[in-house]
Enzyme design. Structure first.
Site, PDB file in Angstrom:
ATOM      1  N   HIS A  73     -22.152 -40.126 -60.429  1.00  0.00           N
ATOM      2  CA  HIS A  73     -22.986 -39.600 -58.889  1.00  0.00           C
ATOM      3  C   HIS A  73     -21.154 -39.244 -58.138  1.00  0.00           C
ATOM      4  O   HIS A  73     -20.861 -39.500 -56.987  1.00  0.00           O
ATOM      5  CB  HIS A  73     -23.105 -41.274 -57.587  1.00  0.00           C
ATOM      6  CG  HIS A  73     -24.373 -42.375 -57.824  1.00  0.00           C
ATOM      7  ND1 HIS A  73     -25.567 -41.100 -58.421  1.00  0.00           N
ATOM      8  CD2 HIS A  73     -24.164 -42.437 -58.566  1.00  0.00           C
ATOM      9  CE1 HIS A  73     -26.073 -41.627 -58.566  1.00  0.00           C
ATOM     10  NE2 HIS A  73     -25.887 -43.090 -59.048  1.00  0.00           N
ATOM     11  N   ARG A 130      10.393 -56.267 -45.133  1.00  0.00           N
ATOM     12  CA  ARG A 130       9.140 -56.807 -43.899  1.00  0.00           C
ATOM     13  C   ARG A 130       9.825 -54.795 -43.194  1.00  0.00           C
ATOM     14  O   ARG A 130       8.638 -54.611 -42.428  1.00  0.00           O
ATOM     15  CB  ARG A 130       9.972 -57.804 -42.682  1.00  0.00           C
ATOM     16  CG  ARG A 130       9.483 -58.555 -43.113  1.00  0.00           C
ATOM     17  CD  ARG A 130       9.523 -59.957 -42.184  1.00  0.00           C
ATOM     18  NE  ARG A 130       9.314 -59.371 -40.645  1.00  0.00           N
ATOM     19  CZ  ARG A 130       8.419 -60.344 -40.762  1.00  0.00           C
ATOM     20  NH1 ARG A 130       8.104 -61.091 -41.152  1.00  0.00           N
ATOM     21  NH2 ARG A 130       7.246 -59.960 -39.745  1.00  0.00           N
ATOM     22  N   GLU A 186       0.331 -48.601 -55.446  1.00  0.00           N
ATOM     23  CA  GLU A 186       0.933 -49.127 -54.270  1.00  0.00           C
ATOM     24  C   GLU A 186       3.230 -49.365 -55.412  1.00  0.00           C
ATOM     25  O   GLU A 186       3.632 -49.021 -54.421  1.00  0.00           O
ATOM     26  CB  GLU A 186       1.113 -50.526 -53.973  1.00  0.00           C
ATOM     27  CG  GLU A 186       1.156 -51.373 -54.609  1.00  0.00           C
ATOM     28  CD  GLU A 186       0.808 -53.058 -53.144  1.00  0.00           C
ATOM     29  OE1 GLU A 186       0.800 -52.512 -52.468  1.00  0.00           O
ATOM     30  OE2 GLU A 186       0.003 -53.812 -54.242  1.00  0.00           O
ATOM     31  N   CYS A 214       9.313 -54.994 -39.572  1.00  0.00           N
ATOM     32  CA  CYS A 214      10.789 -55.036 -39.583  1.00  0.00           C
ATOM     33  C   CYS A 214      10.759 -56.780 -39.795  1.00  0.00           C
ATOM     34  O   CYS A 214       9.988 -57.704 -39.010  1.00  0.00           O
ATOM     35  CB  CYS A 214      10.953 -54.777 -37.810  1.00  0.00           C
ATOM     36  SG  CYS A 214      10.389 -52.862 -37.834  1.00  0.00           S
ATOM     37  N   LYS A 236       6.083 -55.540 -46.752  1.00  0.00           N
ATOM     38  CA  LYS A 236       5.240 -56.742 -46.648  1.00  0.00           C
ATOM     39  C   LYS A 236       4.570 -57.203 -45.591  1.00  0.00           C
ATOM     40  O   LYS A 236       3.160 -57.767 -45.988  1.00  0.00           O
ATOM     41  CB  LYS A 236       6.016 -57.870 -47.611  1.00  0.00           C
ATOM     42  CG  LYS A 236       4.876 -58.824 -47.828  1.00  0.00           C
ATOM     43  CD  LYS A 236       6.019 -59.991 -49.491  1.00  0.00           C
ATOM     44  CE  LYS A 236       5.164 -60.319 -49.523  1.00  0.00           C
ATOM     45  NZ  LYS A 236       3.825 -60.318 -50.655  1.00  0.00           N
ATOM     46  N   TRP A 266      11.290 -50.838 -40.199  1.00  0.00           N
ATOM     47  CA  TRP A 266       9.964 -49.621 -41.385  1.00  0.00           C
ATOM     48  C   TRP A 266       9.090 -48.902 -40.065  1.00  0.00           C
ATOM     49  O   TRP A 266       9.061 -49.069 -38.839  1.00  0.00           O
ATOM     50  CB  TRP A 266       8.891 -50.978 -41.478  1.00  0.00           C
ATOM     51  CG  TRP A 266       7.478 -50.104 -42.310  1.00  0.00           C
ATOM     52  CD1 TRP A 266       8.110 -49.912 -43.276  1.00  0.00           C
ATOM     53  CD2 TRP A 266       6.633 -49.735 -41.823  1.00  0.00           C
ATOM     54  NE1 TRP A 266       6.297 -49.103 -44.128  1.00  0.00           N
ATOM     55  CE2 TRP A 266       6.232 -48.758 -42.429  1.00  0.00           C
ATOM     56  CE3 TRP A 266       5.732 -49.734 -40.246  1.00  0.00           C
ATOM     57  CZ2 TRP A 266       4.369 -48.306 -42.451  1.00  0.00           C
ATOM     58  CZ3 TRP A 266       4.449 -49.293 -40.461  1.00  0.00           C
ATOM     59  CH2 TRP A 266       4.508 -48.776 -40.887  1.00  0.00           C
ATOM     60  N   ASN A 304      10.761 -56.286 -33.425  1.00  0.00           N
ATOM     61  CA  ASN A 304       9.980 -56.321 -34.378  1.00  0.00           C
ATOM     62  C   ASN A 304       7.954 -56.074 -33.509  1.00  0.00           C
ATOM     63  O   ASN A 304       8.272 -56.861 -32.951  1.00  0.00           O
ATOM     64  CB  ASN A 304       9.940 -57.253 -35.219  1.00  0.00           C
ATOM     65  CG  ASN A 304       8.485 -57.624 -35.774  1.00  0.00           C
ATOM     66  OD1 ASN A 304       8.367 -56.287 -36.104  1.00  0.00           O
ATOM     67  ND2 ASN A 304       8.238 -58.384 -36.569  1.00  0.00           N
ATOM     68  N   GLY A 305       7.531 -55.145 -33.887  1.00  0.00           N
ATOM     69  CA  GLY A 305       6.322 -55.103 -32.642  1.00  0.00           C
ATOM     70  C   GLY A 305       6.310 -53.874 -32.660  1.00  0.00           C
ATOM     71  O   GLY A 305       6.752 -52.420 -32.926  1.00  0.00           O
ATOM     72  N   LYS A 353      -2.217 -52.370 -56.737  1.00  0.00           N
ATOM     73  CA  LYS A 353      -1.294 -52.306 -56.854  1.00  0.00           C
ATOM     74  C   LYS A 353      -0.860 -51.712 -58.073  1.00  0.00           C
ATOM     75  O   LYS A 353       0.304 -51.045 -58.341  1.00  0.00           O
ATOM     76  CB  LYS A 353      -1.499 -53.956 -58.318  1.00  0.00           C
ATOM     77  CG  LYS A 353      -0.745 -54.953 -59.231  1.00  0.00           C
ATOM     78  CD  LYS A 353      -0.786 -55.617 -57.943  1.00  0.00           C
ATOM     79  CE  LYS A 353      -0.477 -55.351 -56.520  1.00  0.00           C
ATOM     80  NZ  LYS A 353      -0.483 -56.411 -55.548  1.00  0.00           N
ATOM     81  N   GLU A 357      -8.138 -54.335 -57.140  1.00  0.00           N
ATOM     82  CA  GLU A 357      -6.909 -54.962 -56.910  1.00  0.00           C
ATOM     83  C   GLU A 357      -6.175 -54.170 -57.863  1.00  0.00           C
ATOM     84  O   GLU A 357      -4.685 -54.432 -57.209  1.00  0.00           O
ATOM     85  CB  GLU A 357      -7.238 -56.324 -56.507  1.00  0.00           C
ATOM     86  CG  GLU A 357      -5.845 -57.155 -57.016  1.00  0.00           C
ATOM     87  CD  GLU A 357      -4.724 -56.973 -56.073  1.00  0.00           C
ATOM     88  OE1 GLU A 357      -4.655 -56.463 -54.455  1.00  0.00           O
ATOM     89  OE2 GLU A 357      -3.351 -57.579 -56.146  1.00  0.00           O
TER      90      GLU A 357
HETATM   91  C1  G6P Z   1       0.457 -55.686 -46.722  1.00  0.00           C
HETATM   92  C2  G6P Z   1       1.092 -55.996 -48.633  1.00  0.00           C
HETATM   93  C3  G6P Z   1       0.127 -56.562 -49.220  1.00  0.00           C
HETATM   94  C4  G6P Z   1      -1.252 -57.583 -48.272  1.00  0.00           C
HETATM   95  C5  G6P Z   1      -1.412 -57.052 -46.943  1.00  0.00           C
HETATM   96  C6  G6P Z   1      -1.878 -58.081 -45.735  1.00  0.00           C
HETATM   97  O1  G6P Z   1      -0.135 -54.017 -46.533  1.00  0.00           O
HETATM   98  O2  G6P Z   1       1.619 -55.366 -48.921  1.00  0.00           O
HETATM   99  O3  G6P Z   1       0.588 -57.310 -49.673  1.00  0.00           O
HETATM  100  O4  G6P Z   1      -2.547 -57.928 -49.273  1.00  0.00           O
HETATM  101  O5  G6P Z   1      -0.480 -56.317 -46.341  1.00  0.00           O
HETATM  102  O6  G6P Z   1      -1.334 -58.917 -45.962  1.00  0.00           O
HETATM  103  P1  G6P Z   1      -1.145 -60.387 -45.081  1.00  0.00           P
HETATM  104  O7  G6P Z   1      -0.421 -60.900 -45.151  1.00  0.00           O
HETATM  105  O8  G6P Z   1      -2.689 -60.622 -44.611  1.00  0.00           O
HETATM  106  O9  G6P Z   1      -2.005 -61.251 -46.470  1.00  0.00           O
END
Ligand code: G6P
Length: 607
Positions: free
Chosen positions: A503, A27, A487, A2, A602, A75, A101-102, A484, A480
Site C-alpha cells: 500500500h 541525560r 537512533e 539535563c 535517555k 540537553w 533540569n526541567g 534501535k 523496536e
Molecule cells: C527516551 C529513551 C528511550 C526510551 C524513551 C522512554 O527516548 O532514549 O530509550 O524508550 O525515552 O523512556 P522511559 O524512561 O519512559 O522508558
C-alpha cells in the site's frame, strides 16, 4: 532531560561534581558547567560539548578551589547549546548560582517582568528567570527566597542553588523532575539520579514534588512548600556500583546487550515460585480483574514498543482487548476511560514527562494503574496504584536494550498471572511458565548464534535506508528494531507491517534496497514469505531473521540472522537481540557515538 549535581563537604567540590556529571551525561550532553564556592567567592566554568571538555578546561577540577558547588549537563531546550546558555546561571549581583533540569513554562512573562524591573539576561534559557527571581526575593534567607521563587514558577524543575552569603550550603528544590539527596559522612550531595551518587553513598532521600532542601556537610533539612520542616526517611540504594561502569566493554550498549540474560532472569526470579507465576506487589482481586473490560498500554519510545510486543500475550492469555496509545498523544486525546480500564504504564526511567502526564489523566478518570518501571522510587512508580519493577539494574546507554527486554518479560508474566486468575489458562499453564523461564537461556543463544552480524553490518552500513518488515509479533519487534537502528546509526530505518508494503512502501523498493524481514512466527510465516518474494522480485536484498531449520526462509533470503525456536507469543524478547546487535555494529561501522547518540537523551523529562 539535563542532569544536576551538588556537593558540600571537606573535599574539593569540582572533581566530585565532574565525576557525578559524567554519570549523568546520558541525560543530556550538549554543554555543561559547574559553579564552585570557595569561602564566599563563586567561580563558574562552562563549556559546549561533553563533560570531557569541562574536565580539560578545569584540569579535572583541580584548577577550581572550593568545597561547595553545583553542576549541570545540558540537553538544550530554550536556546542553542552555547556556553552562554549552559548552566549554572548567575544572578546579576553575582550572589547566586543556579542549575535547573526541567522547563519553566511561564518563563516568557517572568522574563518580561524581570527585564522591566531592571534585571539583565545573559542567556536565552528559561532557567535564568529562576536565579533573578531568587535575587529579587532575597532578604537574607535563601529558604524564603526559594519559596517565593518556586511559587511563581509553572512547569517542571529540579533546581540546585548556591549563595555566597552561605558558604558550605547547597539548596535544592523539586517539582515534577527527579531529585535525590545523597547522605554521606561529613559531606552531602544532591543529584538527578542515584548513579551519580552510588560511588559516594548508598543512603539517599527522595525529594517529593513541592519539597526543597537546605544541605550542609553536617545537616540536611527538608521543607514543604510552605517552609515547614518535614521528616524524611533515608533509603538504602541496592544498585551494584559496577552496573554503572563499562567493565571492559567498549560501550555500555554492548555491555547491556550482554547483560540481558541476567537482567531478564532477575525480572523473572521473584515472580515464579514452584512453577506458579506470582506478583507479591499486585494484590488485585479476581473480582476487580473480572470487572476490567479494557487494557490500555501507554508509554514513549522503546517502552511503547515493549507494549506493542506484549499486547499479543495479554490478549491471547487474558481475553481482554488491549489498545496502545503513545503517552504524548494520550494526554491530549480525552481518552474514554473509566474504572473498568486497566492502564499499564511502561517506563524505564519512571520520569518521562509525557508518560507521567498521561497516567495522571487516566488515573483521574478512574483507571487502575500498573506501572512497569525500572527506577525504584521514580515518579511513575510512586504515582501508580501498583509498581512492578523490572530489576534490570542501571541502564546507561541512551538506546535501551535490557530495559526493553525486561519490560516485555514483565508483560509476559502479567499475561500468565492474569490469565490464570481469570481461569482462562488450563492445559498450557506449565508450558507457558517454562517458556518464560527459558527466556534468559534463549537470549544467550540468540547472542551466540549470530557471529556473522559484524560482517552483515559491513555489508549494510552504507545503505540509504533500511526497511524492517514482519507480521503480528514479528511486526511489533520490527518497530523496536528499526528504532534501535535509526537512533544509534543514523540510518533511515522504518518498520512496516509486511502486509502493508503493497500500500505504498513497495514503491521505494529498488535494486539492492535492504529489507530486514522478521520471520519467527510459524503461524504466519508463509504470508511473510510471500512479501519477501515480492520485494526480492523488485531487486531488494533480504536479510531475514528466523530459525536455523526454517528452510523456506533460509533458501530465499540473501542473508540470515537466527534465533532459537520459541512460541511466538513469547518470541519478542528473543527476536530483538540480533536486531540490537545489528544496530550496534552498523553504528560502529559508521563511527557513531553509540552510547550517546546525537540529539538524544535517555530520560526525557520535558514534553
Ligand atoms: C527516551 C529513551 C528511550 C526510551 C524513551 C522512554 O527516548 O532514549 O530509550 O524508550 O525515552 O523512556 P522511559 O524512561 O519512559 O522508558
Amino acid at each position: 532531560m539535563c542532569g544536576i549535581v551538588g556537593f558540600t563537604g571537606a573535599q574539593a567540590a569540582a572533581p566530585i561534581l565532574l565525576e557525578g556529571l559524567k554519570k549523568l551525561e546520558y541525560r543530556g550532553y550538549d554543554s555543561a558547567g559547574i559553579a564552585v564556592m570557595d569561602n564566599s567567592v563563586i567561580s563558574v566554568n562552562k563549556v559546549t560539548g561533553r563533560i570531557a571538555n569541562l574536565c580539560e578546561k578545569t584540569d579535572d577540577g583541580k584548577a577550581v578551589p572550593g568545597n561547595t558547588g553545583i553542576g549541570h549537563t545540558r540537553w538544550a531546550t530554550h536556546g542553542a547549546p552555547t556556553s552562554e546558555n549552559a548552566h549554572p546561571h548567575l544572578s546579576n549581583d553575582g550572589k547566586f548560582a543556579v542549575v535547573h533540569n526541567g522547563i519553566i513554562e511561564n518563563y516568557m512573562s517572568l522574563r518580561e517582568e524581570l527585564i522591566k524591573e531592571g534585571y539583565h539576561f545573559d542567556s536565552e534559557t528559561d532557567t535564568e528567570v529562576i536565579v533573578h527571581l531568587i535575587e529579587k526575593y532575597y532578604k537574607g534567607s535563601v529558604r524564603d527566597a526559594l519559596i517565593k521563587t518556586t511559587n511563581r514558577l509553572r512547569g517542571s524543575y529540579a533546581i540546585g542553588v548556591i549563595c555566597n552569603d552561605n558558604p558550605g550550603t547547597i539548596y535544592a528544590a523539586r517539582e515534577a523532575s527527579p531529585l535525590i539527596i545523597g547522605v554521606g559522612t561529613d559531606e552531602n550531595y544532591f543529584a538527578s539520579d542515584v548513579t551519580a551518587l552510588v560511588s559516594h553513598t548508598r543512603n539517599v532521600i527522595y525529594l517529593e514534588d513541592g519539597e526543597f532542601a537546605k544541605i550542609t556537610s553536617e545537616k540536611i533539612q527538608v521543607f514543604d512548600c510552605l517552609g515547614k520542616e518535614i521528616d524524611k526517611s533515608v533509603v538504602r540504594v541496592m544498585w551494584d556500583i559496577r552496573a554503572a561502569e563499562k567493565g571492559g566493554y567498549e560501550h555500555f550498549m554492548m555491555k547491556e546487550i550482554k547483560e540481558q540474560p541476567a537482567a531478564v532472569k532477575a525480572t523473572i526470579a521473584p515472580r515464579i515460585k514452584d512453577g506458579k507465576v506470582i506478583f507479591d506487589e499486585l494484590d488485585i482481586s479476581t473480582d476487580k480483574l473480572k470487572s476490567i473490560n479494557k487494557i490500555l498500554i501507554t508509554a514513549c519510545g522503546s517502552a511503547y514498543y515493549a507494549g506493542c510486543a506484549g499486547k499479543y500475550a495479554l490478549e491471547k492469555l487474558c481475553n481482554i482487548p488491549v489498545s496502545l496509545e503513545l503517552a504524548s498523544e494520550l494526554r491530549y486525546s480525552e481518552p474514554i476511560i473509566d474504572e473498568h480500564t486497566l492502564l499499564i504504564v511502561i517506563s524505564q526511567s519512571g520520569e518521562t514527562a509525557d508518560t507521567i502526564a498521561a497516567m495522571k489523566e487516566c488515573k483521574e478518570k478512574g483507571a487502575t494503574v500498573i506501572a512497569i518501571v525500572n527506577v525504584v522510587g521514580s515518579t511513575v512508580a510512586k504515582l501508580a496504584d501498583y509498581a512492578v519493577y523490572t530489576w534490570a539494574g542501571p541502564e546507561i546507554a541512551v538506546a535501551t536494550t535490557k530495559g526493553y527486554t525486561t519490560q516485555v518479560t514483565v508483560l509476559y508474566l502479567l499475561s500468565i498471572f492474569f490469565g490464570d486468575k481469570l481461569g482462562l489458562i488450563k492445559e498450557n499453564y506449565e508450558e507457558y511458565v517454562k517458556c518464560v523461564q527459558s527466556l534468559p537461556r534463549f537470549i544467550q543463544q540468540a547472542i551466540d548464534m549470530n557471529p556473522a552480524i559484524p560482517t552483515l553490518a559491513e555489508k549494510y552500513h552504507e545503505s540509504k535506508a533500511l526497511f524492517f518488515i514482519g507480521r503480528n509479533t514479528d511486526y511489533a519487534t520490527s518497530l523496536e528494531g528499526a528504532l534501535k537502528m535509526k537512533e544509534i546509526s543514523y540510518l533511515h530505518s522504518e518498520a512496516y507491517a509486511a502486509g502493508e508494503l503493497k500500500h505504498g512502501t513497495i514503491a521505494l523498493i529498488e535494486e539492492h534496497q535492504p529489507v530486514i524481514a522478521l520471520c519467527c512466527n510459524s503461524k504466519i510465516m508463509e504470508k511473510t514469505l510471500s512479501n519477501i518474494v515480492e520485494v526480492k522480485a523488485r531487486g531488494a536484498e533480504v536479510l531475514a531473521l528466523t530459525f536455523r531449520n526454517n528452510e523456506k526462509i533460509v533458501s530465499v533470503a540473501d542473508d540470515l540472522m537466527f534465533i532459537p525456536e520459541i512460541d511466538p507469543i513469547f518470541s519478542g524478547v528473543i527476536e530483538i537481540v540480533p536486531l540490537q546487535l545489528l544496530a550496534y555494529y552498523v553504528a560502529k561501522e559508521n563511527g557513531c557515538d553509540i552510547d550517546k547518540p546525537k540529539n538524544l537523551a535517555k530520560s526525557v523529562t520535558v514534553e
